[in-house]
Design a protein around this motif. Structure first.
Motif, short mmCIF file in Angstrom:
data_model
loop_
_atom_site.label_atom_id
_atom_site.label_comp_id
_atom_site.label_asym_id
_atom_site.label_seq_id
_atom_site.Cartn_x
_atom_site.Cartn_y
_atom_site.Cartn_z
N ALA A 69 0.82 -1.21 0.00
CA ALA A 69 0.00 0.00 0.00
C ALA A 69 0.86 1.26 0.00
O ALA A 69 0.54 2.23 -0.69
CB ALA A 69 -0.93 -0.02 1.20
N ARG B 126 2.37 1.60 -3.60
CA ARG B 126 1.42 1.92 -4.66
C ARG B 126 0.73 3.27 -4.46
O ARG B 126 0.49 4.00 -5.42
CB ARG B 126 0.36 0.82 -4.76
N SER B 127 0.39 3.59 -3.21
CA SER B 127 -0.39 4.81 -2.96
C SER B 127 0.48 6.02 -2.65
O SER B 127 -0.02 7.15 -2.68
CB SER B 127 -1.35 4.57 -1.80
N LYS B 128 1.75 5.79 -2.31
CA LYS B 128 2.67 6.85 -1.89
C LYS B 128 2.27 7.46 -0.55
O LYS B 128 2.83 8.49 -0.14
CB LYS B 128 2.78 7.97 -2.94
N ALA B 129 1.32 6.86 0.15
CA ALA B 129 0.88 7.36 1.45
C ALA B 129 1.62 6.62 2.56
O ALA B 129 2.16 5.53 2.35
CB ALA B 129 -0.63 7.16 1.60
N ASP C 296 -4.94 6.90 5.36
CA ASP C 296 -4.76 6.85 3.90
C ASP C 296 -4.47 5.43 3.44
O ASP C 296 -4.98 4.98 2.40
CB ASP C 296 -3.65 7.79 3.46
N LEU C 297 -3.66 4.71 4.20
CA LEU C 297 -3.33 3.33 3.83
C LEU C 297 -4.57 2.44 3.95
O LEU C 297 -4.79 1.57 3.09
CB LEU C 297 -2.20 2.80 4.71
N TYR D 80 -6.79 2.96 0.97
CA TYR D 80 -6.25 2.33 -0.24
C TYR D 80 -6.42 0.81 -0.19
O TYR D 80 -6.81 0.19 -1.18
CB TYR D 80 -4.77 2.69 -0.40
N GLY E 70 -9.79 -0.37 -1.10
CA GLY E 70 -10.21 0.03 -2.43
C GLY E 70 -9.97 -1.03 -3.48
O GLY E 70 -9.36 -2.07 -3.23
N GLN F 165 -8.06 -0.92 -6.11
CA GLN F 165 -6.73 -0.97 -6.72
C GLN F 165 -5.74 -1.84 -5.94
O GLN F 165 -4.71 -2.24 -6.47
CB GLN F 165 -6.16 0.44 -6.87
N PHE F 166 -6.05 -2.12 -4.67
CA PHE F 166 -5.09 -2.87 -3.85
C PHE F 166 -5.12 -4.36 -4.18
O PHE F 166 -6.19 -4.97 -4.27
CB PHE F 166 -5.40 -2.69 -2.36
#
Length: 387
Positions: free
Chosen positions: A302, A305-308, A313-314, A317, A320, A322-323
């Motif tokens: 996470a 991929r998310s840059k968080a 925020d994690l 993601y 969601g 996309q994970f």
């Protein structure tokens, strides 16, 4: 030219360790007294769970070196009479990413602390269905399969093989009762029933008299297709196969077993994970090791991929579309957005090989066949994830 040199200097300076993005994960284990068992052939490793978390962090760090990430894992073991809530508060003062190996009541204690409201907690040890149902918490994700996922997997196999006349031996511990209840619920879910259940009684030292005691105990079952054993800690189950009155397969806690992970899982790159774990710790990877590894790797995936890096925020993601986590189990692993359970295949194994992997062919679902295992969204009474 001078501006270009200054820009490049700043770029290279920010790839130095001092400028790396710091991600801290805290692994906490609540020590629990284990009931005595007849055999010591399968001792519980002292580093169970923690070893999986460490390997997961090492995997994250391997990728992180190229992405300017600095990964740190802190581990805490809370004694049986220790202050678990205090240990959680200390961990939360350092990070909002926690991986817990603790019983259900301790998990809920951690999740309900005011300091944990915006944290992300991973359950790697508690299989209770209620934690994915009415007792779910929005800040808790589960990488360990629920009991229902395991018993559903085995029941799918019975239905596929048409082993529909089932009987069961139920142990005396509360965990055995919970496991037996889960088998009964799974049988009902797939249109079956367990014809008869007998409570196991202490029969002395089965290491010496199993060949005499078990046939007598199982004689009253009559004719059946398969014998299920509900013995959560594998106290007596190992002595049941080949000692039953009827020559029939044994499944559940011994014989054909459903699990999150097993040493005999080799496909889909799993042999590589097994080898790395064994080289590092000198033993086989257990279910809890795998659950802890998956939790730490989920964080790593996470973050990458998310840059968080923050827990809210994690979490968003991970829940969601996309994970995905490559978990060496044949399919991408994802979290159920309605209760935080990690979707995953369940290997059905005996001590020497994989027999099948659930969900089995023919068990269909409109969203994901993985959702045929365990609590599906229409059945769920979890409201914490409604937002």
């Amino acid at each position: 030219m001078r501006r270009l040199i200054v820009g490049l200097t700043a770029l290279f300076a920010c790839t130095a360790p001092a400028c790396a993005e710091s991600i801290r994960v805290h692994y906490l284990r609540q020590e629990v007294a284990q009931p005595p068992t007849l055999s010591n052939l399968d001792p519980i490793p002292e580093d169970q769970g923690r070893a999986g978390a460490e390997l997961g962090l090492a995997d994250n760090a391997t990728t992180g070196r190229f992405l300017n990430q600095d990964w740190t894992l802190t581990t805490t073991s809370v004694p049986e009479d220790g202050d678990f809530a205090a240990a959680i508060r200390t961990a939360l003062s350092e990070t909002d990413l926690l991986v817990l190996d603790a019983p259900a009541q301790h998990l809920l204690t951690a999740a309900d602390l005011p300091e944990a409201a915006n944290a992300l907690i991973f359950n790697t040890a508690a299989p209770e269905r209620t934690l994915r149902d009415m007792d779910c918490r929005a800040n808790v994700l589960h990488t360990l399969p629920s009991r229902a996922m395991l018993t559903d997997a085995l029941m799918q196999f019975f239905v596929m093989r048409r082993w529909t006349t089932m009987v069961m031996i139920e142990g005396a511990l509360p965990a055995d009762t919970a496991l037996a209840d889960s088998y009964r619920a799974s049988a009902m879910k797939f249109g079956q029933s367990i014809r008869r259940t007998q409570k196991w009684e202490d029969s002395g030292d089965l290491r010496r008299n199993a060949s005499a005691e078990v046939p007598l105990f199982t004689q009253g079952f009559g004719k059946y297709d398969v014998l299920i054993v509900a013995d959560e800690i594998n106290d007596f189950a190992r002595y049941i196969p080949y000692n039953t009155w009827m020559p029939r397969p044994v499944a559940g806690s011994e014989g054909l077993r459903p699990s999150a992970w097993a040493p005999v899982v080799e496909q889909w790159g799993a042999a590589q994970l097994q080898s790395r774990f064994h080289d590092a710790y000198g033993r086989d990877m257990t279910d809890r090791d795998y659950a802890a590894w998956a939790a730490v790797r989920a964080i790593g995936e996470a973050v990458t991929r998310s840059k968080a890096t923050s827990a809210p925020d994690l979490r968003a993601y991970m829940l969601g579309d996309q994970f995905e986590l490559a978990g060496f189990k044949g399919r991408p692993l994802t979290f159920r957005p309605w209760n935080g359970q990690l979707r995953q295949t369940i290997p059905l194994t005996h001590r020497g090989a994989v027999v099948a992997t659930a969900p089995l062919e023919g068990f269909l679902h409109p969203t994901s066949e993985l959702d045929t295992l365990g609590l599906d969204q229409p059945e769920s009474r979890c409201t914490a994830f409604a937002d």
